[in-house]
Write a protein that holds these residues in place. Structure first.
Motif, short mmCIF file in Angstrom:
data_model
loop_
_atom_site.label_atom_id
_atom_site.label_comp_id
_atom_site.label_asym_id
_atom_site.label_seq_id
_atom_site.Cartn_x
_atom_site.Cartn_y
_atom_site.Cartn_z
N GLN A 287 42.71 42.78 23.60
CA GLN A 287 42.33 41.43 23.22
C GLN A 287 41.86 41.36 21.77
N ALA A 288 41.12 42.37 21.34
CA ALA A 288 40.44 42.28 20.05
C ALA A 288 41.32 42.62 18.86
N ILE A 289 42.27 43.54 19.04
CA ILE A 289 43.07 44.03 17.91
C ILE A 289 44.35 43.22 17.82
N PRO A 290 44.51 42.40 16.79
CA PRO A 290 45.60 41.40 16.75
C PRO A 290 46.95 41.94 16.27
N ILE A 291 47.24 43.18 16.61
CA ILE A 291 48.56 43.76 16.34
C ILE A 291 48.96 44.53 17.60
N PRO A 292 50.26 44.76 17.82
CA PRO A 292 50.68 45.49 19.02
C PRO A 292 50.18 46.93 18.98
N ILE A 293 49.48 47.35 20.03
CA ILE A 293 48.99 48.73 20.10
C ILE A 293 49.46 49.37 21.41
N ARG A 294 49.66 50.67 21.34
CA ARG A 294 49.99 51.46 22.52
C ARG A 294 49.06 52.67 22.52
N ARG B 40 52.85 39.03 25.40
CA ARG B 40 52.21 37.91 26.10
C ARG B 40 51.69 38.34 27.46
N VAL B 41 52.46 39.17 28.15
CA VAL B 41 52.01 39.68 29.46
C VAL B 41 50.77 40.55 29.28
N ILE B 42 50.79 41.45 28.30
CA ILE B 42 49.64 42.32 28.03
C ILE B 42 48.42 41.48 27.69
N ASP B 43 48.61 40.44 26.89
CA ASP B 43 47.49 39.58 26.49
C ASP B 43 46.90 38.87 27.71
N TYR B 44 47.74 38.32 28.56
CA TYR B 44 47.23 37.62 29.75
C TYR B 44 46.54 38.60 30.69
N TRP B 45 47.14 39.77 30.88
CA TRP B 45 46.56 40.77 31.78
C TRP B 45 45.17 41.18 31.30
N SER B 46 45.06 41.52 30.03
CA SER B 46 43.78 42.01 29.51
C SER B 46 42.71 40.91 29.53
N LYS B 47 43.09 39.70 29.15
CA LYS B 47 42.14 38.59 29.14
C LYS B 47 41.63 38.30 30.55
N SER B 48 42.51 38.29 31.51
CA SER B 48 42.12 37.96 32.88
C SER B 48 41.28 39.07 33.51
N ILE B 49 41.58 40.34 33.20
CA ILE B 49 40.78 41.46 33.72
C ILE B 49 39.33 41.30 33.28
N LEU B 50 39.11 41.01 32.01
CA LEU B 50 37.75 40.84 31.49
C LEU B 50 37.07 39.62 32.10
N ALA B 51 37.81 38.53 32.24
CA ALA B 51 37.23 37.31 32.77
C ALA B 51 36.77 37.49 34.22
N VAL B 52 37.61 38.09 35.05
CA VAL B 52 37.26 38.28 36.45
C VAL B 52 36.06 39.21 36.60
N ALA B 53 35.94 40.17 35.70
CA ALA B 53 34.81 41.10 35.73
C ALA B 53 33.54 40.51 35.12
N GLY B 54 33.63 39.28 34.59
CA GLY B 54 32.45 38.62 34.03
C GLY B 54 32.04 39.17 32.68
N ILE B 55 33.01 39.59 31.89
CA ILE B 55 32.73 40.19 30.59
C ILE B 55 33.06 39.20 29.47
N LEU C 82 51.76 43.28 39.18
CA LEU C 82 52.64 42.21 38.74
C LEU C 82 53.01 42.35 37.27
N ALA C 83 52.01 42.66 36.44
CA ALA C 83 52.28 42.83 35.01
C ALA C 83 53.23 44.00 34.77
N ALA C 84 53.05 45.08 35.53
CA ALA C 84 53.90 46.26 35.37
C ALA C 84 55.36 45.93 35.66
N MET C 85 55.60 45.22 36.75
CA MET C 85 56.97 44.85 37.09
C MET C 85 57.57 43.93 36.03
N THR C 86 56.78 42.99 35.54
CA THR C 86 57.27 42.03 34.56
C THR C 86 57.64 42.70 33.24
#
Length: 242
Positions: free
Chosen positions: A92-99, A44-59, A24-28
């Protein structure tokens, strides 16, 4: 004991969620990037994706050193690499756009590969031999032109045993040729949250960010010294986290 008993269930849930969320994130982001490669919605999409991946994994994620980052500067971010969770943790941790760099094979995955190209992930063809260096430098320059920093896992691959392994030269060549500072970044704990050949256990991860290392005035003769200096900084941060 309970965490260990529930880990197979968590693994199934986390993997299924990651597949669906990534698709879903890829299409968006692909649609947004076609309209405007610099669209704020992509982050914003990258931020939500990364935050949710960690949360679901219990990290749970702890971050140190963000005050070492100047938000208006562009960096070559150099990091160690321990787990599949490192990328969402560092998004999540680095507060600038990274690729980051990604191997060529990932760009052949339908939808996902298109999204990687659209948002400026740097494609690496490991079979290209010496030609790969010019290719990487050109793609990295395009990322920087968009105002993004480049994240490089300097070990060249993922090591799940904890210690920092030898760094390759590529990140430091890029930084010197582009005149960009190195931003040392340490990630720790992902290899314990998802041990090799075992289900996901979850648990704490840490990202620490060191002081930038300037490259102004350096030449290719300084690559090895710059590499060694950066590695020493990251090794110390790993030792502190372990």
């Amino acid at each position: 004991m309970l965490r260990l008993a529930l880990s197979p269930i968590r693994t199934v849930i986390a993997v299924v969620y990651a597949i669906l969320a990534t698709g879903l994130a890829a299409m968006t982001v692909t649609v947004q990037a076609w309209r405007d490669p610099k669209a704020e919605g992509i982050q914003r999409v990258i931020d939500y994706w990364s935050k949710s991946i960690l949360a679901v994994a219990g990290i749970s994620l702890t971050v140190e050193g963000t005050d070492n980052i100047e938000p208006d500067r562009t960096y070559v971010v150099v990091s160690n690499h321990q787990s599949a969770f490192d990328i969402p943790a560092q998004f999540q941790a680095i507060p600038i756009p990274i690729r980051f760099f990604a191997k060529k094979e990932l760009f052949g995955i339908p939808i996902f590969g298109t999204a990687l190209r659209a948002i400026g992930i740097v494609e690496v063809d490991r079979q290209a031999g010496a030609a790969v260096h010019g290719q990487i430098n050109a793609h990295s320059a395009e990322v920087v032109e968009r105002g993004h920093s480049v994240l490089v896992y300097a070990e060249g691959t993922r090591f799940q045993d904890g210690p920092v392994h030898p760094f390759k030269r590529g990140a430091f060549s890029i930084a010197i040729e582009a005149g960009l500072p190195i931003l040392p970044a340490m990630v720790y704990g992902g290899h314990l949250a998802w041990p090799p050949k075992r289900p996901i256990l979850g648990g704490p991860m840490k990202v620490a960010i060191g002081r930038p290392i300037e490259t102004t005035g350096l030449t290719r003769k300084d690559i090895a010294a710059l590499r060694d200096e950066t590695k020493a900084v990251i090794e110390q941060m790993v030792d502190d986290a372990a």
